[in-house]
Design a protein around this motif. Structure first.
Motif, mmCIF file in Angstrom:
data_model
loop_
_atom_site.group_PDB
_atom_site.id
_atom_site.type_symbol
_atom_site.label_atom_id
_atom_site.label_comp_id
_atom_site.label_asym_id
_atom_site.label_seq_id
_atom_site.Cartn_x
_atom_site.Cartn_y
_atom_site.Cartn_z
ATOM 1 N N CYS A 97 0.847 -1.188 0.000
ATOM 2 C CA CYS A 97 0.000 0.000 0.000
ATOM 3 C C CYS A 97 0.889 1.247 0.000
ATOM 4 O O CYS A 97 1.617 1.503 0.967
ATOM 5 N N ARG A 98 0.840 1.964 -1.104
ATOM 6 C CA ARG A 98 1.591 3.212 -1.231
ATOM 7 C C ARG A 98 0.828 4.173 -2.119
ATOM 8 O O ARG A 98 0.116 3.756 -3.026
ATOM 9 N N ASP A 99 1.027 5.441 -1.858
ATOM 10 C CA ASP A 99 0.460 6.492 -2.691
ATOM 11 C C ASP A 99 1.543 6.901 -3.685
ATOM 12 O O ASP A 99 2.585 7.421 -3.281
ATOM 13 N N ILE A 100 1.314 6.662 -4.944
ATOM 14 C CA ILE A 100 2.318 6.940 -5.978
ATOM 15 C C ILE A 100 2.786 8.388 -5.906
ATOM 16 O O ILE A 100 3.969 8.680 -6.095
ATOM 17 N N TRP A 126 0.498 14.474 -14.477
ATOM 18 C CA TRP A 126 1.894 14.687 -14.891
ATOM 19 C C TRP A 126 2.855 14.329 -13.768
ATOM 20 O O TRP A 126 3.927 13.778 -14.013
ATOM 21 N N MET A 127 2.467 14.585 -12.512
ATOM 22 C CA MET A 127 3.299 14.167 -11.372
ATOM 23 C C MET A 127 3.400 12.641 -11.301
ATOM 24 O O MET A 127 4.467 12.094 -11.028
ATOM 25 N N PHE A 128 2.283 11.962 -11.535
ATOM 26 C CA PHE A 128 2.231 10.507 -11.508
ATOM 27 C C PHE A 128 3.177 9.926 -12.563
ATOM 28 O O PHE A 128 3.969 9.011 -12.282
ATOM 29 N N LEU A 129 3.107 10.476 -13.769
ATOM 30 C CA LEU A 129 3.991 10.004 -14.850
ATOM 31 C C LEU A 129 5.455 10.269 -14.506
ATOM 32 O O LEU A 129 6.318 9.403 -14.703
ATOM 33 N N GLU A 130 5.744 11.452 -13.996
ATOM 34 C CA GLU A 130 7.127 11.794 -13.601
ATOM 35 C C GLU A 130 7.640 10.839 -12.532
ATOM 36 O O GLU A 130 8.775 10.377 -12.597
ATOM 37 N N LYS A 131 6.795 10.546 -11.554
ATOM 38 C CA LYS A 131 7.211 9.676 -10.453
ATOM 39 C C LYS A 131 7.477 8.260 -10.965
ATOM 40 O O LYS A 131 8.473 7.635 -10.594
ATOM 41 N N MET A 132 6.600 7.752 -11.823
ATOM 42 C CA MET A 132 6.831 6.412 -12.373
ATOM 43 C C MET A 132 8.125 6.381 -13.185
ATOM 44 O O MET A 132 8.900 5.429 -13.088
ATOM 45 N N LEU A 133 8.365 7.432 -13.966
ATOM 46 C CA LEU A 133 9.606 7.491 -14.753
ATOM 47 C C LEU A 133 10.835 7.526 -13.851
ATOM 48 O O LEU A 133 11.851 6.894 -14.141
ATOM 49 N N ALA A 134 10.748 8.248 -12.745
ATOM 50 C CA ALA A 134 11.882 8.363 -11.828
ATOM 51 C C ALA A 134 12.259 7.019 -11.210
ATOM 52 O O ALA A 134 13.429 6.771 -10.912
ATOM 53 N N TYR A 135 11.278 6.130 -11.026
ATOM 54 C CA TYR A 135 11.534 4.845 -10.382
ATOM 55 C C TYR A 135 11.633 3.676 -11.366
ATOM 56 O O TYR A 135 11.821 2.540 -10.959
ATOM 57 N N SER A 136 11.504 3.965 -12.648
ATOM 58 C CA SER A 136 11.630 2.896 -13.637
ATOM 59 C C SER A 136 13.011 2.945 -14.285
ATOM 60 O O SER A 136 13.549 4.021 -14.516
#
Length: 190
Positions: A97-100, A126-136
């Motif tokens: 359980c985490r908030d992206i 856009w924050m969600f996409l940036e965060k996923m990119l940062a961790y991928s």
């Protein structure tokens, strides 16, 4: 409407089904899963994948049916009730359980998001996409409602804005459309 209220209402009404996660139907959910999996089909078996907004673990079950299980799958959702359900439905898989948008995430080859962007604000998208990119390590794959429609509940984004987002970062992008009305799937590869 916030995520928790939106999904709790749907779950309460429809239970552990695609409709319980606010999909139009199991059919539309499966179509979207198939398109997302097609982006990664050549490398999915050797990849670590984080399913951002995993709900009840349905994407994992879809991959299992298709014999496309990744090397490692991690389901992430902000709804603790959904995480508990996913853990009961899919054994020997990590669900957390985490908030992206707010929490530290897990590094993985790919982040996949199916339906997770549909009720976010434009800014949070856009924050969600940036965060996923940062961790991928390799990139992200997601679907989103496409168009310039204004809705009280749903988030629509223009295809060209997403293309421009990837180009500004000098990432490769592939877009698939036409499989369902007002829906596109996107791969942004680093």
């Amino acid at each position: 409407m916030d995520n928790h209220t939106f999904y709790k209402q749907s779950y309460k009404k429809h239970g552990i089904t695609a409709r319980g996660l606010n999909w139009n139907s199991e059919y539309s959910q499966q179509i979207r899963f198939g398109v997302l999996a097609s982006f990664l089909s050549d490398e999915i078996l050797s990849s670590e994948i984080v399913d951002a907004g995993c709900g009840f673990g349905d994407f994992y079950l879809f991959l299992e049916q298709q014999n496309l299980l990744p090397k490692r799958y991690i389901g992430v959702d902000c709804m603790q009730d959904f995480i508990r359900i996913a853990q009961k439905r899919v054994l020997d898989v990590t669900f957390t359980c985490r908030d992206i948008l707010k929490d530290e995430l897990i590094y993985a080859d790919w982040y996949v998001a199916s339906g997770s962007l549909n009720i976010l604000s434009a800014f949070d998208t856009w924050m969600f996409l940036e965060k996923m990119l940062a961790y991928s390590k390799k990139g992200i794959v997601f679907n989103i409602l496409e168009g310039d429609k204004k809705s009280e509940n749903f988030n629509y984004q223009k295809k060209q804005d997403i293309i421009n987002f990837a180009k500004r970062k000098k990432y490769k992008i592939r877009v698939k459309e036409g499989y369902l009305p007002n829906d596109i799937s996107v791969e942004i590869r680093k």
